[in-house]
Enzyme design. Structure first.
Site, PDB file in Angstrom:
ATOM      1  N   GLN A 113       0.840  -1.200   0.000  1.00  8.85           N
ATOM      2  CA  GLN A 113       0.000   0.000   0.000  1.00  8.85           C
ATOM      3  C   GLN A 113       0.875   1.251   0.000  1.00  8.85           C
ATOM      4  OE1 GLN A 113      -3.284  -0.070   2.690  1.00  8.85           O
ATOM      5  NE2 GLN A 113      -4.027   1.894   1.987  1.00  8.85           N
ATOM      6  N   PHE A 114       1.200   1.716  -1.204  1.00  3.40           N
ATOM      7  CA  PHE A 114       2.044   2.901  -1.333  1.00  3.40           C
ATOM      8  C   PHE A 114       1.367   4.141  -0.761  1.00  3.40           C
ATOM      9  CE2 PHE A 114      -0.533   3.409  -5.097  1.00  3.40           C
ATOM     10  CZ  PHE A 114      -0.628   4.784  -5.280  1.00  3.40           C
ATOM     11  N   THR A 115       0.030   4.121  -0.648  1.00  2.33           N
ATOM     12  CA  THR A 115      -0.689   5.295  -0.157  1.00  2.33           C
ATOM     13  C   THR A 115      -0.395   5.596   1.313  1.00  2.33           C
ATOM     14  OG1 THR A 115      -2.675   4.015   0.360  1.00  2.33           O
ATOM     15  CG2 THR A 115      -2.544   5.011  -1.842  1.00  2.33           C
TER      16      THR A 115
END
Length: 153
Positions: A78-80
């Protein structure tokens, strides 16, 4: 490296209508990687999470690890988690790791978790549009960050 760890009764991840990872009781870990992260951060975070005592014992005291409850782990990239929302209303993701670097560390982290727990380690698909389903237990959610090989307060 950032991780959002949720104690779950069950969790699964679906990509393109197919289940790519599914667990019962255990930990759902959303993992974010920056370009500054390396295997040192992966190992430190995996060590800490594997020993994390966030499951209830027979006296309803939070005192057991995933291994103690025969739990599994589902790791989802999850790069967010590296969203920067300080300016404007559209998050910036410039602090998120470049895809190749992040995918390598995501894979390494999953393997590090598998080496540290008795249960299974399942995964999402790096970079894919994933649909994550979970039944949070508690709810119980812990956020951890590791930088320069140290877990931050």
């Amino acid at each position: 490296m950032k991780a959002v760890i949720q104690r779950v009764k069950s969790a699964s991840v679906e990509v393109g209508g197919k289940i790519t990872g599914k667990i019962g009781i255990g930990l759902l870990i959303f993992l974010g990687v920056s370009d500054e992260d390396g295997v040192k951060e992966c190992d430190k975070l995996a060590d800490k999470i594997a020993k994390l005592r966030i499951f209830s014992d027979g006296n309803d005291k939070i005192n057991l690890s995933a291994d103690d409850v025969n739990g599994d782990v589902l790791v989802v990239s999850q790069f967010t988690l590296y969203a920067d929302c300080r300016k404007g209303n559209r998050p910036s993701f410039v602090r998120a790791g470049k895809p190749e670097h992040a995918e390598n560390l995501y894979t390494y982290f999953s393997e590090a978790m598998a080496a540290r727990i008795k249960g299974r380690v399942e995964n999402g698909v790096f970079g894919a549009d994933m649909k994550v389903s979970l039944l949070n237990d508690g709810p119980f959610t812990v956020i951890m960050e590791c930088m320069n090989g140290e877990i931050l307060p």
